[in-house]
Write an enzyme that holds these catalytic residues in place. Structure first.
Site, PDB file in Angstrom:
ATOM      1  N   GLU A 112      -5.618  -8.635   0.255  1.00 44.44           N
ATOM      2  CA  GLU A 112      -6.332  -8.272   1.491  1.00 44.44           C
ATOM      3  C   GLU A 112      -7.781  -7.980   1.158  1.00 44.44           C
ATOM      4  O   GLU A 112      -8.076  -7.354   0.141  1.00 44.44           O
ATOM      5  CB  GLU A 112      -5.758  -7.006   2.153  1.00 44.44           C
ATOM      6  CG  GLU A 112      -4.425  -7.167   2.827  1.00 44.44           C
ATOM      7  CD  GLU A 112      -3.942  -5.890   3.520  1.00 44.44           C
ATOM      8  OE1 GLU A 112      -4.774  -5.068   3.960  1.00 44.44           O
ATOM      9  OE2 GLU A 112      -2.716  -5.722   3.603  1.00 44.44           O
TER      10      GLU A 112
ATOM     11  N   GLU B  75       0.802  -1.232   0.000  1.00 43.29           N
ATOM     12  CA  GLU B  75       0.000   0.000   0.000  1.00 43.29           C
ATOM     13  C   GLU B  75       0.836   1.283   0.000  1.00 43.29           C
ATOM     14  O   GLU B  75       0.792   2.071   0.958  1.00 43.29           O
ATOM     15  CB  GLU B  75      -0.982  -0.015   1.183  1.00 43.29           C
ATOM     16  CG  GLU B  75      -1.945  -1.179   1.123  1.00 43.29           C
ATOM     17  CD  GLU B  75      -2.995  -1.172   2.233  1.00 43.29           C
ATOM     18  OE1 GLU B  75      -2.906  -0.325   3.129  1.00 43.29           O
ATOM     19  OE2 GLU B  75      -3.903  -2.017   2.188  1.00 43.29           O
TER      20      GLU B  75
HETATM   21  O1  IFM Z   1      -4.607  -3.429   8.900  1.00 44.40           O
HETATM   22  C1  IFM Z   1      -4.505  -2.864   7.629  1.00 44.40           C
HETATM   23  C2  IFM Z   1      -3.307  -3.420   6.889  1.00 44.40           C
HETATM   24  O2  IFM Z   1      -2.132  -3.239   7.594  1.00 44.40           O
HETATM   25  C3  IFM Z   1      -3.164  -2.723   5.556  1.00 44.40           C
HETATM   26  N1  IFM Z   1      -4.397  -2.766   4.805  1.00 44.40           N
HETATM   27  C4  IFM Z   1      -5.611  -2.390   5.490  1.00 44.40           C
HETATM   28  C5  IFM Z   1      -5.736  -3.145   6.801  1.00 44.40           C
HETATM   29  C6  IFM Z   1      -7.055  -2.747   7.510  1.00 44.40           C
HETATM   30  O3  IFM Z   1      -7.105  -1.380   7.722  1.00 44.40           O
END
Ligand code: IFM
Length: 460
Positions: free
Chosen positions: A358, A167
């Site tokens: 994710e 990210e």
């Molecule tokens: O916890 C975070 C993760 O570290 C990065 N992506 C989003 C998740 C939820 O906010």
């Protein structure tokens, strides 16, 4: 027999975590300080004064946690390596105890038939490198590539897939622009530099992976991707949504996948911060050198209208629509946008494999009187998003796997331990693990390789 939606035979059924969010043991075995250790000490930076010092104690309980994953039937796990565990000062001396820890963890996963997907940078930069300028300094990209090469050397015989950077937009915006994440900077121009150096670090690391010559080794970025919805059906709102999409999504996807920085966003940035003179000749080529998959982190959408919001941008982000279900963090739940996103990526970058690296939701469900955690909303969330992935695959998108965020209730950065994203409940005092109903449901899905066609309990 109940109707079901079947996934491809080698589909990866995974969960995801990151080192700082679960490991704890921040002073064990020679680990160096990270920017998050430092940031958590800033008064008021983290809700409730929480820190990752102990987190879920996953460092000590890795064996137990891997066995739990396997007992559920999961076949994949996305973990991150803590850079300061391996290079306590960021570069130079490698810490053998850090290497030994991840060696054991990877071996355990493989022994249980769980395929590791390893993230190299999930935000825990060694503080020593921050002290030398952090991601605003171009040299950090080179040091990252050296760290990456050491990891390929140590673990590349067992790990095939690598997420280089997690990210980069969030690191830039929350960490360097708004000061809400480590390293807590509020520097708009510095955030653009930092994002560029993160992408450069990705490119250099991906090239280093190619240079190992290991057959089948693959590298990619895990992007925080937000599908955009124009607030209204007007040309101005559509243009605003397109521009904001440049800021959030295209600024990263385009250069990594060989198109260079998008011209419209480059103009926005130059108007806001002046010439991007830190983009040296050859950088865009270096950034594009060797991405093998797209990591999709999808949580919710962005609704955008024309006009001025908080930043220096000609758009405004709206709070969402009434009637759309939300998580406990008030994020809209929109599974259809995941299908659209995967198909968009497939159209824009044909042939590039997609991994949902994710996807998840914060729901605050606690053990009931019988000790079980009933979290029907997470089960419905999972079903909705897996069905969305299934639709994308059916329409031709090459989605190879799904990693639910997260395996454990963990440290959610500036929000501390309040949001609970896990399939497994973690007691904050004892660190006791209790598999939630959603964890069992997801495990059964992984075993079957299919989800029921209808949402469980009629929800969804
Ligand atoms: O916890 C975070 C993760 O570290 C990065 N992506 C989003 C998740 C939820 O906010």
């Amino acid at each position: 027999m109940t109707a079901e939606l079947r996934f491809p035979p080698r589909f990866r059924w995974g969960t995801a975590t990151s080192a700082y969010q679960v490991e704890g043991a921040t002073r064990a075995d020679g680990r160096g300080e990270s920017v998050w250790d430092r940031f958590c000490r800033v008064p008021g930076a983290i809700e409730n004064g929480d820190t990752g010092d102990d987190a879920c104690d996953h460092y000590a309980r890795a064996g137990e946690d891997v066995a739990l994953m396997a007992s559920l039937g999961l076949t994949a796990y996305r973990l991150s390596l803590a850079w300061p565990r391996l290079f306590p000062a960021g570069d130079g001396r490698i810490e053998p105890r850090g290497l030994a820890h991840y060696d054991r963890l990877i071996d355990r996963l493989l022994a249980h038939g769980i395929t590791p997907l390893v993230t190299l940078y999930h935000w825990d930069l060694p503080q020593a490198l921050q002290d030398r300028g952090g991601w605003r300094d171009r040299a950090t990209a080179r040091r990252f590539a050296d760290y990456a090469a050491a990891c390929f050397d140590a673990f590349g015989d067992r790990v095939r897939d690598w997420v280089t950077v997690n990210e980069p937009w969030i690191v830039g915006v929350l960490g360097h622009q708004l000061g809400l994440h480590a390293p807590g900077e509020r520097d708009l121009a510095g955030s653009v530099r930092a994002m560029h150096h993160l992408l450069l670090g990705h490119g250099l690391a991906a090239s280093a992976l190619r240079a190992t010559g290991r057959p089948g080794a693959r590298a990619g970025v895990a992007y925080s991707l937000y599908p955009h919805t124009p607030a209204g059906d007007t040309a101005a709102d559509r243009a605003a949504a397109h521009a904001s999409d440049g800021y959030v999504n295209r600024w990263f996807l385009d250069p990594v996948h060989g198109r260079g920085y998008p011209a419209d966003m480059r103009e926005h940035w130059e108007r806001a911060v002046g010439p991007l003179d830190f983009v040296a000749d050859g950088d865009e080529r270096a950034i594009a050198a060797g991405s093998d998959f797209i990591g999709v982190n999808y949580y919710t959408r962005r609704i955008v209208a024309a006009g001025r919001g908080d930043g220096p941008w000609p758009w405004r982000v709206e709070r969402g629509r009434p009637g759309v279900p939300r998580t406990d963090l008030n994020w809209e739940i929109v599974p259809d946008d995941l299908t659209a996103l995967l198909l968009r990526l497939h159209r824009a970058h044909p042939g590039v494999p997609l991994l949902v690296t994710e996807n998840g939701a914060a729901f605050d469900d606690a053990p009931g009187p019988d000790g079980g955690v009933r979290d029907a909303r997470r089960v419905a969330f999972l079903h909705g998003h897996l069905a969305a992935v299934h639709r994308a695959i059916a329409a031709g998108a090459p989605v190879e796997g799904y990693y639910h965020w997260s395996f454990l209730d963990n440290f959610e950065w500036a929000m501390g331990y309040r949001p609970r994203f896990g399939l497994v409940h973690v007691d904050r005092d004892t660190r006791r693990r209790t598999v939630k109903e959603s964890g069992r449901w997801y495990g059964a899905v992984a075993r079957a390789g299919a989800i029921p066609a209808r949402p469980p309990g009629g929800a969804g």
